[in-house]
Design a protein around this motif. Sequence first.
Motif, short mmCIF file in Angstrom:
data_model
loop_
_atom_site.label_atom_id
_atom_site.label_comp_id
_atom_site.label_asym_id
_atom_site.label_seq_id
_atom_site.Cartn_x
_atom_site.Cartn_y
_atom_site.Cartn_z
N ALA A 1 0.58 -1.28 0.10
CA ALA A 1 0.22 -0.23 -0.13
C ALA A 1 0.97 0.98 0.27
O ALA A 1 0.33 2.26 -0.93
CB ALA A 1 -1.07 0.06 1.31
N LYS A 2 2.01 1.53 0.49
CA LYS A 2 2.99 2.07 0.37
C LYS A 2 3.27 2.49 -0.45
O LYS A 2 3.34 4.19 -1.04
CB LYS A 2 4.13 2.04 1.72
N LYS A 3 3.99 1.77 -1.67
CA LYS A 3 5.05 1.76 -2.83
C LYS A 3 3.67 2.02 -3.77
O LYS A 3 4.40 2.24 -4.91
CB LYS A 3 5.58 0.28 -2.75
N ASN A 4 2.16 2.28 -3.82
CA ASN A 4 1.64 2.37 -4.87
C ASN A 4 0.75 2.92 -4.75
O ASN A 4 0.23 3.46 -3.84
CB ASN A 4 1.01 0.55 -5.21
N SER A 5 0.26 3.60 -6.14
CA SER A 5 -0.78 4.53 -5.32
C SER A 5 -2.56 3.75 -5.57
O SER A 5 -2.25 2.67 -5.48
CB SER A 5 -1.42 5.21 -6.93
N LEU A 6 -3.72 4.53 -4.86
CA LEU A 6 -5.12 4.30 -4.76
C LEU A 6 -5.46 3.04 -5.74
O LEU A 6 -5.71 2.04 -6.03
CB LEU A 6 -5.48 4.97 -4.10
N GLU A 7 -4.97 3.76 -7.17
CA GLU A 7 -6.20 3.35 -8.52
C GLU A 7 -4.99 1.76 -8.74
O GLU A 7 -5.55 1.23 -8.94
CB GLU A 7 -5.44 4.52 -9.61
N LYS A 8 -3.45 1.95 -8.43
CA LYS A 8 -2.80 0.63 -8.38
C LYS A 8 -2.87 0.05 -7.20
O LYS A 8 -3.64 -1.53 -7.43
CB LYS A 8 -1.41 1.37 -8.74
N LEU A 9 -3.85 -0.43 -6.64
CA LEU A 9 -3.54 -0.82 -5.37
C LEU A 9 -4.73 -1.66 -5.66
O LEU A 9 -5.17 -2.31 -5.54
CB LEU A 9 -3.35 0.12 -3.78
#
Length: 658
Positions: free
Chosen positions: A354-362
Amino acid sequence: MITQHTIDKVFETARVEEVIGDFVQLKKAGSNFKGLSPFVNEKSPSFMVSPVKQIWKDFSSGKGGNAISFIMEHEHYTYPEAIRYLAKKYNIEIDETEQSDEQKVQASERESMYLVSEYARNYFHDVLLNTQKGKAIGLSYFKERGFTDETIKKFELGYALDEWSAFTDAALKKGYQLDFLEKTGLTIVKENQSDPTQSKKFDRFKGRVLFPIHSMAGRVLGFGGRILTSDKKAAKYLNSPESELYHKSKVLYGIFNAKQSIAKKDNCYLVEGYTDVISFYQRGIHNVVASSGTALTSDQIRLINRLTPNITVLFDGDAAGLRASIRGIDLILEQGMNVKVVMFPDGEDPDSFAKKNSLEKLEAYLDANAQDFIRFKVSILMDEVKDDPVKKAGLIRDIVATISKIPNQIQREIYVQECAKIMDISERVLFSELAQLSKNEEREASKRPKDDRQESFTVVKTEAVAFKKTDQLNKLEKQLIEILLLYGNKEIDFEDYVEVEDEEGRTKLVKENYQNKIASEIYLHLQDDEIEFSNATFKKIYFDVIHQLNQDEKITSDGFINHEDPELGRVVTDILMDDEKYALSDWESKEIYVRTKEKSLSKLVMDAILNLRRILIELKIKELIEETPDDDRHSMLEMIVNYTKLKKLLYDRLNRVV
């Protein structure tokens, strides 16, 4: 127990538009208010609030009721919790019924433990944010984990000073009793047998960052603490011990902050740790809870099932003990819930991903990688068996055992077909194993006391025609209740038709005009025909309406809206708010005018009564045909002829052709 006087005062004081306005942005729509549904995602308003009737209706989800029911639905409170919430909002003092001395002690003890826990939450949070050591050690740790100030406040994170009794001393100084500090597990007391006054007191969570654990209603039940030093003798994570408030197997971390989103998204993400929940929440995915490192329990599953039947379990990419975790999820299937699984890439967990990715990518990753649980289980375990026939046989039995947990027969069959393809084995073998398991379960069930057994299924034979008639009967009964509640007090002109014989002896219907109150008219017709409602809820409403009519000569709906039976209140709300759905579309601004029922009330009343009679006659004819013995067929045919003549008269009055 809260007194009826307090409950009545809450109902009298609480304004539905004020209560809902705290949660939903409402806009004026004529005499009502409208807004976006808080229960489903939508772009056009389908949520209506009536200040006049003091009720609300969500036309998207079908939910509705009064101020109390809204708080129960939205906040997932119990009835007493909703009453307490509104009493607090309107500064109403809560009176409780007289309790025994033992009950008073228990209630007082429980409340004292809550107060101690809430003081501890505030104390640890204050230490974290406002002391030099708290900021240098605890706050720095959370900042390193990437948590924002807003997130830290949202989850009420804290820090306990690395001193033996800093918290205990502060709590005692504030007047909190050592007995309750010990019972909540916040303080450890080591008794000195020879001299009790020399007993030692220690802070359980000293030197740890703290995660308060809340109930679904938001009260603090306990704490989870993470050590920040590299002391190998101390546990990395430490939870509050079992107490009157905290039962580890019955709580889920994050459920208070997640409950609304879980219900709205109709799905719950299940993770393992506190930081997994917090990182997901901070990234924008709020429908997430954690089992806090414990094996999933039936009580935890039921907690989620109150909000949604859908669970998505998130596994670390290198999750140790994956097989044990998979085995535990069988419990979810037993409760008839739908389970999906997401595996993160190697070396990743929900927190780090979650820290490494944006909301859209997550969100895209979760959607793309969500697998059906049983297919996931088969694919994972198939790697272990390889070409070993003994291990493969064991796997097959394991998979079939999992499928047997699913209550729905259709789902079971679909899974058997899918698993047969994946494992390259005939469906017949899997079905045979499933049948054997079922027999074993039945044999075990037969050994249990009779009261403990449950019927696995009930077969109900229903003919299509009879079902259709019964369905029509239910609609007509609802229509009569609707007319009584909305228009029962109105006095209008009625037209009746009486049978008159002409000079040749033929019967014809002659129109007759008269005036009567609508409720009285319905009552007289149903009384004459000795008609009783088949729907239990409608029957209760009808008797209450007629009682009001006979006692007060006036019908009011207030008692129904605030009724202790939630099903009765829901039915009445549906009826009272049904016409309000037209206001949502604002048809008049488009020069489209909806014909109101008030303009044809006489016809509406008589059509409902006549149609009810017609359906009852048709059901009576069917009953005669099915239940009359062969030796009494002649009298049965005579009765059917008479009923058919009566039905023809009803059709004539309804201007329909038989």
